[in-house]
Design a protein around this motif. Structure first.
Motif, PDB file in Angstrom:
ATOM      1  N   VAL A 203       0.827  -1.217   0.000  1.00 34.88           N
ATOM      2  CA  VAL A 203       0.000   0.000   0.000  1.00 34.88           C
ATOM      3  C   VAL A 203       0.859   1.263   0.000  1.00 34.88           C
ATOM      4  N   GLY A 204       2.153   1.101  -0.212  1.00 34.37           N
ATOM      5  CA  GLY A 204       3.012   2.264  -0.393  1.00 34.37           C
ATOM      6  C   GLY A 204       3.791   2.706   0.826  1.00 34.37           C
ATOM      7  N   ILE A 205       3.792   1.947   1.931  1.00 33.79           N
ATOM      8  CA  ILE A 205       4.549   2.329   3.121  1.00 33.79           C
ATOM      9  C   ILE A 205       6.022   1.969   2.911  1.00 33.79           C
ATOM     10  N   PRO A 206       6.941   2.939   3.003  1.00 32.47           N
ATOM     11  CA  PRO A 206       8.381   2.632   2.875  1.00 32.47           C
ATOM     12  C   PRO A 206       8.895   1.928   4.136  1.00 32.47           C
ATOM     13  N   CYS A 207       8.763   0.626   4.161  1.00 29.92           N
ATOM     14  CA  CYS A 207       9.012  -0.139   5.383  1.00 29.92           C
ATOM     15  C   CYS A 207      10.442   0.007   5.887  1.00 29.92           C
ATOM     16  N   THR A 208      11.408  -0.103   4.984  1.00 32.35           N
ATOM     17  CA  THR A 208      12.805  -0.025   5.416  1.00 32.35           C
ATOM     18  C   THR A 208      13.119   1.323   6.047  1.00 32.35           C
TER      19      THR A 208
END
Length: 332
Positions: A203-208
């Motif tokens: 959903v577009g969350i920049p996890c890193t």
């Protein structure tokens, strides 16, 4: 009058919580005048344990990335403070800033490790801590075993009262930073990553990026605590500030109190530190047995920690009554 005040506070939960926190802070501020030196020193240990467990809980509980080498940041903070205060003869404030900065910068090296998950991430952090421990022991700049005597560094303010209020202030700052982080955009992203990182990334969350920010915050706090704790110990070495037991205490306190919650490390830090001291003083031969058995029981029967006993269970709404079946009219 008291009933009206109680009703008014119940209608304003935020204000009532704020008043409760202020009353508790006032009590802590007055405690040194009410207790002897033994309990005051014990409270210093409690503050340190709560701060360290809260920092670990941000990455290990909220984000779901349990670090088995988080004690390395505490040790780096203590070592940095020793170098700043002994070699460079600078003050405590400079040591605190340097300890937090060094731990935060070192945490940036863990960004590639953050791409791993679960068991592999935990082992990678443990291996990193052991590597740093070995490197500092052999590094020429730290004089071989790097045994530092800091007993003379704070002759004017090195009293037990000073360290009590110092650790209390650092604990307050730690809890404020943790709460602000959890209730920010970063915290919401960490909760999503913990639930399902694949869905969060889709959903577009920049996890890193968010994991790296949380990891740096959770590393800088132990760095500052370690820098403050070094002169309190007056003597540090690789073996006592890079001890694996420091990391294990962070994990056990967070799990015992309630992992992933703000209150959990507070409850766990108070309970386990006091229980550990009482068991050590009165049941020395069975100290580890009592301590370990208590943790096993809580984890087994209350996986949510001690705070799960005080959570309000959602009330079960009565099932709606079945509606009478309507007669189906014949189609023309």
């Amino acid at each position: 009058m008291s009933d009206r005040l109680a009703l008014w506070l119940r209608r304003r939960p935020v204000l009532s919580r704020l008043l409760l926190i202020l009353a508790f802070a006032l009590l802590l501020a007055l405690l040194p005048a009410l207790v002897n030196s033994y309990w005051e020193r014990l409270l210093v240990f409690v503050f340190v344990n709560i701060a360290l467990a809260s920092a670990w809980n941000l990455i290990g509980g909220v984000a779901g990335y349990p670090s088995f080498g988080h004690g390395v940041f505490f040790g780096l903070g203590a070592y940095t403070a020793a170098i700043v205060m002994v070699r460079w003869e600078m003050g405590l404030l400079a040591a605190l800033l340097a300890g937090g900065l060094m731990a935060g910068l070192f945490a940036l090296l863990f960004i590639p490790i953050l791409r791993q998950r679960g068991f592999y991430f935990a082992l990678s952090t443990l291996a990193a801590m052991l590597a740093v421990q070995t490197g500092l022991r052999e590094w020429r700049f730290t004089r071989g075993m790097a045994e530092w005597d800091l007993g003379w560094t704070l002759p004017d303010v090195g009293s037990l009262h000073f360290y009590y209020y110092l650790m209390l202030g650092l604990l307050g700052g730690t809890l404020v930073a943790i709460v602000l982080t959890i209730h920010s955009k970063i915290g919401h992203a960490l909760h999503a990553i913990h639930k399902d990182e694949v869905v969060a990334a889709s959903v577009g969350i920049p996890c890193t990026r968010y994991k790296a920010i949380a990891f740096v915050i959770s590393a800088a706090i132990p760095g500052v605590i370690g820098a403050a704790y070094a002169p309190f110990l007056t003597y540090i070495s690789v073996d006592n500030v890079f001890d694996l037991a420091i990391t294990l205490n962070m994990i056990l306190i967070a799990i015992f109190g309630g992992i992933g919650t703000v209150v959990g490390p507070i409850v766990g830090g108070i309970a386990l530190t006091v229980i550990d001291q009482i068991a050590w003083a009165n049941f020395l031969d069975y100290h580890r047995l009592i301590f370990g058995l208590l943790i096993v029981l809580v984890i087994t029967f209350r996986p949510g920690g001690v705070v799960s006993w005080f959570r309000r269970r959602p009330s079960k709404a009565p099932a709606p009554a079945a509606l009478p079946a309507r007669k189906q009219e014949a189609l023309p």
